[in-house]
Design an enzyme around this catalytic site. Structure first.
Site, PDB file in Angstrom:
ATOM      1  N   HIS A  55       0.830  -1.204   0.000  1.00 58.47           N
ATOM      2  CA  HIS A  55       0.000   0.000   0.000  1.00 58.47           C
ATOM      3  C   HIS A  55       0.866   1.257   0.000  1.00 58.47           C
ATOM      4  O   HIS A  55       0.600   2.212  -0.746  1.00 58.47           O
ATOM      5  CB  HIS A  55      -0.894   0.042   1.248  1.00 58.47           C
ATOM      6  N   GLU A 168      -1.362  -3.995  -9.057  1.00 59.68           N
ATOM      7  CA  GLU A 168      -1.519  -5.099  -9.999  1.00 59.68           C
ATOM      8  C   GLU A 168      -1.651  -6.447  -9.301  1.00 59.68           C
ATOM      9  O   GLU A 168      -1.958  -7.441  -9.955  1.00 59.68           O
ATOM     10  CB  GLU A 168      -0.339  -5.144 -10.970  1.00 59.68           C
ATOM     11  N   VAL A 196       4.281  -5.492  -5.322  1.00 65.33           N
ATOM     12  CA  VAL A 196       5.370  -5.355  -4.360  1.00 65.33           C
ATOM     13  C   VAL A 196       5.595  -6.714  -3.718  1.00 65.33           C
ATOM     14  O   VAL A 196       4.666  -7.324  -3.186  1.00 65.33           O
ATOM     15  CB  VAL A 196       5.041  -4.297  -3.290  1.00 65.33           C
TER      16      VAL A 196
END
Length: 330
Positions: A55, A168, A196
């Site tokens: 995030h 994504e 990530v």
């Protein structure tokens, strides 16, 4: 604290302000309208909290590219909107707000249920088309995609014209959002940020905090299976069923497989043989916690000697987070 506006150098920091919390739709609209009227760019990142490094990476990009960065912190049982598919990981909204402000958010929106949904139960919903939603709903509550699309459509309507940031990692919801803003003429530009990953390849995710030690050790198998599938394509494999079988075989060794698919990256349609812009999508059930992962792949031609190219970063190059802090380790 980095959340002080002016992300793209337009000098609108005084309008955007440093990090603050608002509770009404009118306050959000007033702030966004003021920045747009001055020629600035508004960014929005939708999340239900339990922030982690994935995030925060999205937030930092939003803050760098926009003059006003807005993030909601709202999660409550709402008849007709919320779903049992939302996991029950711990949320500390005050801590989340502090992390968001430090990463660059100017405005945290924390409304009461009555502010967001004054008439309950909610009778209007965004329902994704079956070809986008049906193949993936078996992994969780079938209402999850509808819930996410409805909530985000409402947020986009509140904020107004904006750059709408997302990750994504959740490729199916991302695809639904992209189609939704086109079909409903919503004035939001969807900005997708790369997955990530932690040092062992596992996606940064709030769900990781719910894993047992054994499941946490096994979870990187998802990405290992995806990279093995990519290697097979790079070696010349063009049979989509062979790739699906490879994914299922690798993942089923550690967890029941929800799905293992090769699809068109834009339409989510199953493909065979492999050609074009593709996405490899996997989900597995780790003792009740469903984890998802995906990678992008470009196959330039369906011929056996065609070139294949991976379109995601290598393991550990995007983010490696300390395992001692749930907000940066998953």
């Amino acid at each position: 604290m980095s959340g002080n506006g002016g992300g793209i150098g337009t000098g609108l920091g005084s309008l955007a302000g440093s990090g603050r919390t608002v509770t009404t739709i009118a306050e959000v609209r007033a702030a966004a309208d003021a920045v747009r009227a001055a020629g600035g760019r508004v960014g929005f990142f939708g999340t239900s909290g339990a922030l982690h490094e994935g995030h925060l990476t999205v937030i930092r990009r939003m803050a760098a590219e926009c003059d006003l960065s807005i993030m909601p912190l709202f999660l409550a049982p709402v008849p007709g909107v919320t779903s049992d598919a939302v996991p029950a990981y711990d949320r500390d909204f005050d801590a989340d707000a502090a992390l968001a402000f430090d990463a660059g958010v100017n405005l945290v929106f924390r409304p009461a249920v009555a502010e967001m949904y004054p008439a309950l139960p909610v009778r209007t919903a965004v329902v994704p088309a079956d070809e986008l939603a049906a193949p993936w709903e078996g992994a969780e509550d079938p209402s999850f995609l509808r819930m996410a699309a409805t909530a985000l459509a409402k947020y986009y309507n509140i904020v107004g014209p904006c750059r709408a940031y997302t990750g994504e990692k959740d490729w199916v919801p991302l695809t639904v959002l992209r189609r939704m803003v086109v079909d409903l003429s919503i004035r939001a530009e969807i900005v997708a940020c790369p997955v990530v990953r932690l040092a062992d390849g596992l996606c940064a995710s709030s769900r990781n905090s719910r894993l047992s030690a054994a499941d946490r050790a096994a979870a990187p198998t998802l990405y290992a299976a995806l990279t093995a599938a990519v290697a097979a394509v790079e070696a010349g494999e063009r049979d989509a069923e062979a790739i699906r079988s490879l994914l299922r075989r690798r993942i089923s060794a550690v967890a029941p497989v929800d799905y293992a698919e090769v699809v068109d990256a834009t339409t989510l349609a199953r493909v065979d043989p492999l050609a074009g812009e593709l996405r490899l999508l996997v989900s597995a059930d780790f003792t009740g916690t469903h984890l998802f992962d995906n990678v992008g792949l470009t196959v330039r031609d369906a011929d056996a000697d065609a070139d294949a190219r991976v379109t995601v970063p290598a393991v550990g190059t995007t983010a490696a987070a300390p395992a001692t802090d749930r907000r940066t380790s998953g």
